[in-house]
Design a protein around this motif. Sequence first.
Motif, mmCIF file in Angstrom:
data_model
loop_
_atom_site.group_PDB
_atom_site.id
_atom_site.type_symbol
_atom_site.label_atom_id
_atom_site.label_comp_id
_atom_site.label_asym_id
_atom_site.label_seq_id
_atom_site.Cartn_x
_atom_site.Cartn_y
_atom_site.Cartn_z
ATOM 1 N N ASP A 82 4.518 7.186 138.108
ATOM 2 C CA ASP A 82 5.365 8.367 137.989
ATOM 3 C C ASP A 82 6.542 7.965 137.113
ATOM 4 O O ASP A 82 7.548 7.435 137.589
ATOM 5 N N TYR A 83 6.380 8.223 135.825
ATOM 6 C CA TYR A 83 7.310 7.720 134.826
ATOM 7 C C TYR A 83 8.283 8.788 134.335
ATOM 8 O O TYR A 83 8.698 8.768 133.174
ATOM 9 N N HIS A 84 8.671 9.694 135.239
ATOM 10 C CA HIS A 84 9.670 10.697 134.868
ATOM 11 C C HIS A 84 10.292 11.227 136.156
ATOM 12 O O HIS A 84 9.784 12.161 136.772
ATOM 13 N N LEU A 85 11.407 10.615 136.552
ATOM 14 C CA LEU A 85 12.086 10.992 137.786
ATOM 15 C C LEU A 85 13.575 11.164 137.529
ATOM 16 O O LEU A 85 14.202 10.337 136.856
ATOM 17 N N HIS A 86 14.136 12.226 138.093
ATOM 18 C CA HIS A 86 15.570 12.495 138.010
ATOM 19 C C HIS A 86 16.190 12.311 139.393
ATOM 20 O O HIS A 86 15.581 12.638 140.413
ATOM 21 N N LEU A 87 17.412 11.829 139.421
ATOM 22 C CA LEU A 87 18.095 11.610 140.692
ATOM 23 C C LEU A 87 18.812 12.849 141.189
ATOM 24 O O LEU A 87 19.130 12.933 142.372
ATOM 25 N N ALA A 99 3.376 11.596 135.145
ATOM 26 C CA ALA A 99 4.724 11.910 135.601
ATOM 27 C C ALA A 99 4.755 13.197 136.410
ATOM 28 O O ALA A 99 3.899 14.071 136.251
ATOM 29 N N SER A 100 5.791 13.288 137.245
ATOM 30 C CA SER A 100 6.038 14.512 138.012
ATOM 31 C C SER A 100 7.253 15.281 137.508
ATOM 32 O O SER A 100 7.397 16.459 137.797
ATOM 33 N N ASP A 101 8.161 14.611 136.783
ATOM 34 C CA ASP A 101 9.423 15.223 136.357
ATOM 35 C C ASP A 101 10.179 15.769 137.565
ATOM 36 O O ASP A 101 10.760 16.860 137.529
ATOM 37 N N ALA A 102 10.172 14.987 138.648
ATOM 38 C CA ALA A 102 10.826 15.410 139.885
ATOM 39 C C ALA A 102 12.340 15.426 139.727
ATOM 40 O O ALA A 102 12.924 14.550 139.090
ATOM 41 N N VAL A 151 8.504 14.281 143.949
ATOM 42 C CA VAL A 151 8.068 12.967 143.481
ATOM 43 C C VAL A 151 6.552 12.839 143.666
ATOM 44 O O VAL A 151 6.011 13.176 144.724
ATOM 45 N N ALA A 152 5.873 12.363 142.630
ATOM 46 C CA ALA A 152 4.414 12.175 142.641
ATOM 47 C C ALA A 152 3.657 13.479 142.856
ATOM 48 O O ALA A 152 2.507 13.468 143.311
ATOM 49 N N ASP A 153 4.271 14.590 142.489
ATOM 50 C CA ASP A 153 3.659 15.900 142.686
ATOM 51 C C ASP A 153 2.299 15.990 141.989
ATOM 52 O O ASP A 153 2.180 15.736 140.799
ATOM 53 N N ARG A 154 1.267 16.323 142.737
ATOM 54 C CA ARG A 154 -0.087 16.588 142.252
ATOM 55 C C ARG A 154 -0.672 15.420 141.441
ATOM 56 O O ARG A 154 -1.403 15.623 140.472
ATOM 57 N N MET A 155 -0.374 14.215 141.868
ATOM 58 C CA MET A 155 -0.923 13.050 141.180
ATOM 59 C C MET A 155 -2.448 13.012 141.244
ATOM 60 O O MET A 155 -3.105 12.568 140.299
ATOM 61 N N ALA A 156 -3.013 13.458 142.347
ATOM 62 C CA ALA A 156 -4.479 13.478 142.451
ATOM 63 C C ALA A 156 -5.080 14.418 141.408
ATOM 64 O O ALA A 156 -6.138 14.123 140.827
#
Length: 293
Positions: free
Chosen positions: A3-8, A246-249, A255-260
């Motif tokens: 998951d290479y796109h996460l915002h805090l 990425a999830s762009d959470a 986070v990890a949204d719909r990785m499957a």
Amino acid sequence: MLDYHLHLWPHEESDVALNLDQIAAYCEHAQAAGVVEVALTEHLFRFTQSRDLMAGLFADEPSALRASMDRYWDHHARTDLDDYVELALSAKAAGLPVVVGLEVDHYRGRMDRVRALLSGYPFDVLLGSVHWIGAWRFDDISDPLHMAEWSVRDVDAAWSAYTEAIEELAASGACDVLAHPDVIKAAAHWPVQPAEWWDRLAEAAARTSMAAEVSSAGWRKPCAEQYPGRPLLERMAALGVAFTTASDAHRQVQVADRMADLRSLLDEVGIDQLRAYSGRVGRPVPVGQPAER
């Protein structure tokens, strides 16, 4: 998976706190979904160091959009980039499966200044993205002023301007990964003949050796499909473009949204490896296998 796109921080939050426990919770949530490594990639415009980059950038834009963008920057650019990087490095030192990154938006005609600003930081990966054309935030779904622009603009012209911005960003060499490559479709406005734009977007990534992000975030937008769409994804794969996922959470639940679902899509297209990063150097990672750290 990565998951290479996460915002805090969600965009609606202005004065934000840096919190190691939040990163630990992100990692726990990601690992439960089969993600083995995450990238912290807060927007560059969330940091006070971006203010000089923005000075005068929208001077020739329509007054309403210019004023909106001024308010947007005042709301967001409140945190120190040095403190953010220190926090991310602390997370790595604590043994969390994170890499230090940033989402770097396109600054028209100023990407050399962006590159110079970021060159002194120990980033592992930099995402390049386009979220505005001039002062028009074309994918800001929650803002009526910016969404109203779609009713007075030519859709093909918007896609053309977006593609030109991606080409400039990619050619600058400032970033490693093309984030949500067709985010121009977020509000569900499509050109009559999209093939030209798909070809150019794929070629921009291939020509500059950028990886491209396969993101579940589009499923949460009116366009209701992943970024990039299947035709663009297939074009990129055919040109040998590498990929991240990425999830762009912007909050933990995403986070990890719909990785499957992303994994299934990769299988269908025949993509069997991703690209992980360390020190802005990429390395292949088999899909479904842990990344060596």
